[in-house]
Design a protein around this motif. Structure first.
Motif, short mmCIF file in Angstrom:
data_model
loop_
_atom_site.label_atom_id
_atom_site.label_comp_id
_atom_site.label_asym_id
_atom_site.label_seq_id
_atom_site.Cartn_x
_atom_site.Cartn_y
_atom_site.Cartn_z
N VAL A 10 33.17 21.15 61.60
CA VAL A 10 32.27 21.68 60.81
C VAL A 10 30.86 21.04 61.20
CG1 VAL A 10 31.45 21.72 58.44
CG2 VAL A 10 33.59 22.21 58.88
N SER A 11 30.88 19.69 61.36
CA SER A 11 29.56 19.02 61.54
C SER A 11 28.71 19.67 62.51
CB SER A 11 29.60 17.70 61.55
OG SER A 11 30.27 17.22 62.70
N GLN B 25 25.38 14.89 60.34
CA GLN B 25 25.50 13.75 61.46
C GLN B 25 26.59 14.64 62.42
OE1 GLN B 25 24.11 10.71 62.68
NE2 GLN B 25 25.55 11.11 64.57
N SER C 21 32.81 17.92 52.57
CA SER C 21 31.82 17.39 51.56
C SER C 21 30.60 16.66 52.29
CB SER C 21 32.41 16.33 50.77
OG SER C 21 33.64 16.55 50.16
N TYR C 22 29.30 17.18 51.77
CA TYR C 22 28.05 16.45 52.23
C TYR C 22 27.31 15.76 51.01
CZ TYR C 22 29.67 18.13 56.43
OH TYR C 22 30.32 18.15 57.70
N ARG D 95 38.79 25.47 64.00
CA ARG D 95 39.68 25.06 65.04
C ARG D 95 40.66 25.97 65.41
NH1 ARG D 95 39.60 19.56 63.35
NH2 ARG D 95 37.67 19.21 64.55
N ASP E 299 44.30 9.94 61.54
CA ASP E 299 43.80 8.46 61.14
C ASP E 299 44.37 8.36 59.63
OD1 ASP E 299 41.81 8.19 63.09
OD2 ASP E 299 40.55 9.61 62.03
#
Ligand SMILES: Cc1cc2nc3c(=O)[nH]c(=O)nc-3n(C[C@H](O)[C@H](O)[C@H](O)COP(=O)(O)OP(=O)(O)OC[C@H]3O[C@@H](n4cnc5c(N)ncnc54)[C@H](O)[C@@H]3O)c2cc1C
Lengths: 239, 198
Positions: free
Chosen positions: A82-83, A75, A61-62, B11, B27
């Motif tokens: 993905v980023s 960022q 999500s962005y 990945r 996490d």
């Protein structure tokens, strides 16, 4: 501003990267051409889908940074799946898939009541859409943006935020290093930073989980109505 | 339609334990619409009210006296992360519903802080759902829903409402908080039912 809230089926659509702007050493803003974009409310996000050659798919999500059109600020998260692709690899002319707009809660729906925006790190992105929509609407509502960043070099939209605008106050809170002559010593957001804010106000708090937890708890302790504090959490760690 | 993203490798290929569009995290991220409510266990109660209007309320002490289970389950958040093999401690809703007749097909879950979420009653029964007060061998942290949250691991995790205060049974379905804000009414991760219309 926006026509549409989320209604009906959200289908995946092709988005072509039309322009790129660096915000900081580790973040950039991507402007996409999306045919038939229905418009959105400031604060909403899109889901992005990347497909590898072997069919492997990743989604994230962005938030929409723009009030009009589709602009995302990404960022780069070290070792992220993905980023780094969006922040470093994608080139103008390339296509990805997205769907949206999504989210009907963390949105500013206009009006003239006071609004408090508190962003940490990339949590500024959906708040910037609100700041931009506020300007487009004439700036009648009193807006106060508090933006927590590590250093002066980590500020997104720096030039735009430095321009004076009617109805908007901007306060930068540096956590590690402040510019020379800055009155507030570097440090995490605390009660003194939030004590002078308008109250009652609609509060929007966005950023890494720890930042959002700390800030929203401080706002409640200062007497803000918990029902008027809307939060969005981006990730486990960060600014 | 599916566009191949030039130079994107991802990945790794699909882990069969991950529903479509999800990625694995170690996490425990937090998703909430607002500040974390602080509910002292001494003030916590849990109430089930059925469609006929019969209700049963448990205090924290009464609730802890019920037989607890230790579900070991995978959880899937609509924001795309999944966590596999998580360990919880909680009371099965089958145990709680022994004391109130589940006489209607739909349930609204109600919480401290005002959050709500809706789901079919059959998704709460037959060993599929718990009220959970422990995570990873410790009391459940407030930011993860403590003192107690619902745990319905076969649906997206927003259905596992935090700071749960009760269940209201309904003859007719009604949308809860995220469901009214554009999210899917049912939320099956294996069918990727994230948003309305999926
Ligand atoms: C509603 C919503 C809106 C969002 N809007 C934005 C936005 O506008 N801009 C933006 O850049 N991101 C945004 N995010 C975060 C984004 O969805 C991804 O989580 C982020 O880009 C990391 O994805 P990745 O695949 O690179 O990392 P992953 O491969 O998912 O994670 C790699 C490692 O980084 C950690 N990590 C994950 N996310 C973060 C983070 N945000 N900060 C630090 N560490 C992290 C993970 O725990 C993991 O250890 C948003 C998230 C949500 C839920």
């Amino acid at each position: 501003m926006a026509r549409a809230a989320v209604r009906g089926r959200l289908t995946w659509t092709a988005a072509r990267l039309a322009a790129v702007r660096d915000e900081t050493a580790s973040a950039r803003t991507l402007t996409f051409a999306v045919p038939d974009w229905p418009g959105h409310l400031p604060g909403q996000h899109v889901d992005v889908r990347l497909t590898a050659e072997d069919g492997y798919v990743a989604e994230r999500s962005y938030s929409l940074a723009s009030a009009e059109g589709v602009e995302l600020t990404i960022q780069r998260v070290p070792d992220g799946e993905v980023s780094p692709y969006l922040a470093d690899v994608l080139e103008v002319g390339d296509e990805i898939e997205l769907r949206g707009p999504v989210g009907g809660w963390f949105v500013w729906r206009g009006g003239t009541g006071p609004v408090v925006l508190v962003g940490g790190g990339s949590g500024i992105v959906p708040l910037m859409a609100m700041v931009r929509a506020h300007r487009a609407a004439g700036g009648a509502a009193p807006f106060h943006l508090l933006y927590s960043v590590r250093t002066p070099r980590d500020v997104y939209y720096a030039a735009e935020l430095a321009e004076p605008r009617p109805g908007l106050e901007v306060t930068l809170l540096y956590t590690r290093e402040a510019p020379p002559g800055h009155a507030r010593p570097p440090g995490r957001i605390g009660p003194d930073d939030l004590a002078g804010l308008a109250r009652p106000a609609d509060c929007f708090v966005c950023g890494p989980t720890g930042f959002v937890e700390a800030t929203s708890t401080l706002l409640v302790d200062l007497g803000h109505d918990p029902r008027r504090i809307r939060t969005e959490r981006f990730g486990p760690t960060g600014a | 339609m599916s566009i191949v993203s030039r130079g994107f490798h991802g990945r790794r290929g699909g882990d069969p334990a991950l529903p479509p569009g999800q990625y694995l995290t170690e996490d425990f991220p937090v998703l909430s619409a607002g500040p974390t409510p602080r509910v002292p266990p001494a003030a916590w109660t849990f109430t089930i009210t059925n469609a006929a209007g019969a209700s049963r309320r448990w205090t924290w002490r009464e609730y802890l006296a019920l037989p607890a289970e230790r579900p070991h389950v995978d959880i899937h958040c609509v924001t795309k992360w999944s966590k596999l093999g998580t360990d919880w401690e909680g009371v099965s809703l089958d145990t709680l519903f022994e004391e109130v007749e589940p006489d209607a097909p739909y349930a609204m879950i109600e919480c401290y802080g005002g959050y709500t979420t809706n789901l079919p009653v059959e998704d709460l029964l037959d060993g599929k759902a718990w009220v959970a007060h422990g995570f990873g061998g410790e009391p459940l942290h407030p930011e993860h829903g403590g003192p107690a949250r619902l745990l319905v691991p076969h649906l997206y995790f927003w259905k596992s409402a935090k700071w749960v205060s009760g269940i209201r049974l309904m003859d007719h379905d009604e949308p809860g908080f995220w469901e009214a804000a554009g999210y899917h009414n049912y939320g099956d991760p294996w069918r990727e039912q994230r948003y309305e219309g999926d």
